[in-house]
Design a protein around this motif. Structure first.
Motif, short mmCIF file in Angstrom:
data_model
loop_
_atom_site.label_atom_id
_atom_site.label_comp_id
_atom_site.label_asym_id
_atom_site.label_seq_id
_atom_site.Cartn_x
_atom_site.Cartn_y
_atom_site.Cartn_z
N ASN A 166 5.39 12.71 -6.02
CA ASN A 166 6.74 13.57 -6.44
C ASN A 166 6.24 14.75 -6.24
N HIS A 167 6.33 15.29 -4.25
CA HIS A 167 6.86 17.13 -4.70
C HIS A 167 7.50 17.20 -3.83
N GLY A 168 8.22 18.23 -3.85
CA GLY A 168 9.49 18.63 -2.61
C GLY A 168 9.15 19.27 -1.29
N ASN A 169 7.52 18.83 -0.79
CA ASN A 169 7.65 18.93 0.59
C ASN A 169 6.72 17.83 0.59
N LEU A 170 7.42 16.36 0.09
CA LEU A 170 7.28 14.86 1.02
C LEU A 170 8.14 14.15 0.59
N VAL A 171 8.55 14.04 1.22
CA VAL A 171 9.81 12.92 1.73
C VAL A 171 9.39 11.75 0.77
N LYS A 172 10.94 12.23 -0.16
CA LYS A 172 11.18 10.65 -1.12
C LYS A 172 11.99 9.94 -1.49
N LEU A 173 11.25 8.75 -1.82
CA LEU A 173 11.45 7.11 -1.80
C LEU A 173 12.91 7.25 -2.93
N GLU A 174 13.14 6.61 -2.95
CA GLU A 174 14.96 6.69 -4.23
C GLU A 174 15.01 5.02 -4.41
N GLY A 175 14.12 4.30 -3.06
CA GLY A 175 14.40 2.37 -3.43
C GLY A 175 13.15 1.85 -2.72
N PHE A 176 13.69 0.91 -3.10
CA PHE A 176 12.95 -0.07 -1.72
C PHE A 176 14.17 -2.02 -1.91
N CYS A 177 14.10 -2.60 -0.56
CA CYS A 177 14.53 -4.02 -1.10
C CYS A 177 13.73 -5.25 -0.69
N GLU A 236 0.57 -1.53 -0.03
CA GLU A 236 -0.33 0.08 -0.12
C GLU A 236 0.75 1.56 -0.23
N GLU A 237 1.96 1.42 0.52
CA GLU A 237 2.79 2.56 1.29
C GLU A 237 3.54 2.92 -0.51
N LEU A 238 3.51 1.39 -1.28
CA LEU A 238 4.52 1.34 -2.61
C LEU A 238 3.74 2.41 -2.83
N LYS A 239 2.37 1.61 -3.89
CA LYS A 239 1.40 1.68 -4.24
C LYS A 239 1.30 3.40 -4.40
N ILE A 240 1.52 4.31 -2.93
CA ILE A 240 1.15 5.73 -2.89
C ILE A 240 2.01 6.20 -3.49
N LEU A 241 3.43 6.03 -2.79
CA LEU A 241 4.37 6.62 -3.32
C LEU A 241 4.57 6.73 -4.48
N GLN A 242 4.53 5.37 -5.61
CA GLN A 242 5.11 5.87 -6.97
C GLN A 242 4.36 7.08 -7.42
N LYS A 243 3.14 7.25 -7.19
CA LYS A 243 2.12 8.11 -7.87
C LYS A 243 2.20 9.17 -7.25
N GLN A 274 -1.69 19.73 -0.27
CA GLN A 274 -2.56 20.60 -1.29
C GLN A 274 -1.92 19.55 -2.33
N TYR A 275 -1.19 18.90 -2.62
CA TYR A 275 -0.62 18.01 -3.48
C TYR A 275 -1.51 16.57 -3.45
N ILE A 276 -1.76 16.08 -2.35
CA ILE A 276 -1.47 14.67 -2.63
C ILE A 276 -3.29 14.93 -2.23
N HIS A 277 -3.85 16.39 -1.80
CA HIS A 277 -5.29 15.95 -1.74
C HIS A 277 -6.27 16.24 -2.78
N GLU A 278 -4.77 17.70 -3.73
CA GLU A 278 -5.87 17.53 -4.61
C GLU A 278 -5.22 17.11 -6.30
N HIS A 279 -4.02 17.04 -6.30
CA HIS A 279 -3.26 15.99 -7.51
C HIS A 279 -2.33 15.33 -8.03
N THR A 280 -3.35 14.10 -7.00
CA THR A 280 -3.72 13.01 -6.97
C THR A 280 -4.67 12.77 -7.55
N ARG A 281 -4.80 11.22 -8.13
CA ARG A 281 -6.24 10.58 -8.39
C ARG A 281 -5.76 8.82 -8.36
N PRO A 282 -7.01 8.43 -7.10
CA PRO A 282 -7.95 8.99 -6.50
C PRO A 282 -6.59 9.49 -5.29
N ARG A 283 -7.59 10.69 -4.52
CA ARG A 283 -7.26 11.64 -3.77
C ARG A 283 -6.66 10.57 -2.80
#
Length: 625
Positions: free
Chosen positions: A382-393, A373-380, A442-451
């Motif tokens: 990308n904003h400067g005020n969200l901590v960026k995911l670099e990768g996974f293992c 679930e966390e990966l599914k959300i993080l992959q969509k 605002q980014y995750i509420h307004e600019h992601t689909r679904p919110r």
């Protein structure tokens, strides 16, 4: 059975379960505990007392689970509860009354509280647990979360770790050294109770109950009170259905008739069992096996060229094959080397470790549960005020998943506000942090689909970079979609929106509420729950419920963080931010501002307070203590 009908069945049973659960959640939310932190004491002896407890579905409907909760044996509960030893393994009906024995003593706490009377009950934190929920739901208000915090001074209620050992102080009292009272029963007042009904239930005198509770004659719903008794009353338990009497030996005709009747009954029972077995088989084939097939399909995901042909055999990488070209897939050996084998010296907080790989510093989050679930959300996002995911293992041998994030240098906002750093944040930086958080929301509420709803906005999940710019972290509880209803309430006490706690409604407005609480932290420098167990947001609403602007300004000067008073700023800027915070805390979610309105209002407050052309927003300033 079609997918549509299965979905309808699932929604029906979910609705029924929610209907049954909501009164309990609402009770937990509105409970008034007069003795918030417990009952003071000065005795030196230890005694046996009893807690009155009710069996509740779905987790506490047998003696074993209730015994495990209170750290006592089944027999220790069954004997005083009038349950025969032959029924130790029999499931209990909901609301079955029980007496649970407690070892009660007077325990020194600290200089502020002195000694409190309670029974030490060891409890291990599970996923989704908070002090508040465990106190009110599992222990049925026999303790309170402020008391739990007092008894566990080294634990941070906003940052509990799964598997952490905790003491839950169950309120109790030893009888006075006088004749006539041998036991004290800890009883939680129910809405339908009065003093007479309680006395009648336990065979006690009304006046003796009043005397045992310090002369208090008024009952408050969900308070714990003490009932003195000479002996435990015999609880009325559900009657056991008697077995059929043995057959009477009679004539041959009677034998033959009995045999025919017995055969008919037997065939009827067999037929009924066949129908039940067939129903279970159909359910298994249609519902369960369908889920198994889906799970197996999700498990058979491969890491492309990185691990071609290697079956992961764990449901941690389901449907994330499209992430492979976006994120780096780290090897477990890389992460082990980067963190010195996940040594405590590399631990940042919780299960997040600092590690260096190829000259770059990362924050590595170790997870035992499904990261899908966390990966599914993080992959969509990308904003400067969200901590960026670099990768996974993925480590299939240990069934662990690791999410590798950018490392944010200045740590959490919580540590800057509440952990006694030598430097304090100026109002200018605090307001900029608030705007950064609002922009991320605002980014995750307004600019992601679904919110996306974050569901766990709090100061410890806000990280500050080298320029003191804020980034929202930890999407472990985040959910895609709006206005869903959940029965699994998670989050951090003090930030949880009332409608979510009461009804399980998930919407972006619950993030708005939590943001309002964080904004109050930035303005006041106060913890979200104080030592008396009072909520910061409730205190703020009560404090600023005045129409006179001059009086409101005076109260604000008394209420805000004293470090802010050392600098020059516009009171209009502070009042503007406070107005936004109070608006975010409206009990009616529909009346809370949208995150877009919040960004606009805070930006206006920033413009009112500062001339940003001199050194720029990006130039941070802190106040030396």
């Amino acid at each position: 059975m079609t997918t549509s009908s299965l979905k309808t069945m699932h929604q029906f049973f979910s609705a029924v379960f929610l209907f049954l659960l909501l009164p309990l959640c609402s009770n937990a939310q509105t409970a008034r505990q007069a003795n918030n932190t417990g009952f003071t004491c000065n005795f030196t002896r230890t005694c046996t007392s009893y807690a009155f407890y009710r069996a509740t579905a779905p987790n506490f409907t047998d003696l074993a689970s209730i015994g495990d909760l209170f750290s006592v044996s089944r027999l220790m509960i069954s004997t005083p509860s009038n349950i025969s030893s032959s029924s130790l393994n029999t499931p209990l009906l909901p609301n079955t009354p029980l007496f649970v024995p407690l070892t009660c003593s007077c325990n020194p706490v600290n200089a502020s509280f002195g000694s409190l009377s309670y029974a030490n009950i060891s409890y291990t934190i599970n996923p989704g647990d908070t002090f508040f929920l465990v106190s009110t739901i599992k222990f049925q208000n026999l303790t309170t979360f402020p008391s739990v915090e007092v008894v566990n001074p080294t634990l941070l209620a906003t940052n509990l770790s799964i598997g952490q050992d905790t003491i839950f102080p169950i309120f109790c009292k030893c009888p006075p050294n006088s004749q006539g009272t041998n036991y004290m029963i800890s009883y939680v007042v129910q809405p339908e109770d009065n003093m007479s009904s309680i006395a009648s239930t336990f065979g006690a005198e009304e006046q003796s109950i009043i005397d045992a509770n310090g002369g208090e004659t008024t009952l408050h719903d969900y308070d714990t009170i003490f009932v003195p008794v000479a002996r435990l009353p015999a609880l009325s338990q559900p009657a056991v259905v008697p077995h059929a009497p043995p057959p009477v030996i009679g004539s041959n005709n009677d034998d033959r008739t009995g045999t025919v009747r017995g055969l008919g009954v037997g065939l009827g029972i067999v037929g009924l069992l066949l129908i039940l077995v067939s129903g279970v088989w159909v359910y298994r084939e249609v519902v369960v096996m369908k889920g198994v097939v889906r799970d197996d399909e999700e498990k058979n995901v491969y890491l492309g060229g990185k691990a071609e042909g290697k079956n992961l055999d764990v449901k941690l990488m389901a449907n994330v094959s499209d992430c492979l070209d976006k994120y780096r897939v780290f090897g477990i050996d890389e992460l082990v080397e980067a963190t010195d084998g996940f040594d405590q010296s590399c631990l940042i907080q919780g299960s997040v470790y600092k590690g260096e790989i190829d000259g770059h510093v990362f924050a590595i989050k170790k997870m035992k549960w499904n990261a899908y679930e966390e990966l599914k959300i993080l992959q969509k996002v990308n904003h400067g005020n969200l901590v960026k995911l670099e990768g996974f293992c993925i480590d299939p041998e240990e069934a662990n998943c690791y999410l590798v994030y950018e490392y944010v240098e200045n740590g959490s906002l919580y540590s800057w506000l509440h952990e006694g750093k030598k430097e304090k944040l100026s109002w200018k930086i605090r307001l900029r942090i608030a705007i950064d958080i609002a922009n991320g929301l605002q980014y995750i509420h307004e600019h992601t689909r679904p919110r996306v709803v974050h569901k766990d906005i709090k100061s410890s999940n806000i990280l500050l970079d080298s320029n003191m710019r804020a980034k929202i972290a930890n999407f472990g509880l985040a959910k895609s979609g709006m206005n869903a209803i959940t029965m699994h309430i998670v989050g951090t006490q003090g930030y949880i929106a009332p409608e979510y706690l009461a009804d399980g409604v998930v919407s972006t407005k619950m993030d708005v509420f939590a943001f309002g609480v964080v904004l109050l932290e930035l303005i006041s420098g106060k913890e979200v729950i104080n030592e008396e167990g009072n909520l910061l947001w409730a205190s703020a609403i009560k404090t600023f419920e005045v129409d006179n602007e001059q009086e409101k300004t005076r109260r604000l000067k008394e209420w805000l963080d004293k470090d802010i008073l050392r600098e020059t700023f516009s009171m209009e800027s502070l009042m503007g931010a406070l107005t936004v915070a109070i608006a975010c805390l409206h009990r009616d979610p529909s009346k809370r501002p949208s995150i877009m309105d919040i960004v606009y209002a805070l930006s206006k407050s920033e413009d009112m307070g500062f001339d940003i052309s001199d050194d720029g927003i990006g130039s941070p300033r802190v106040i030396a203590r």
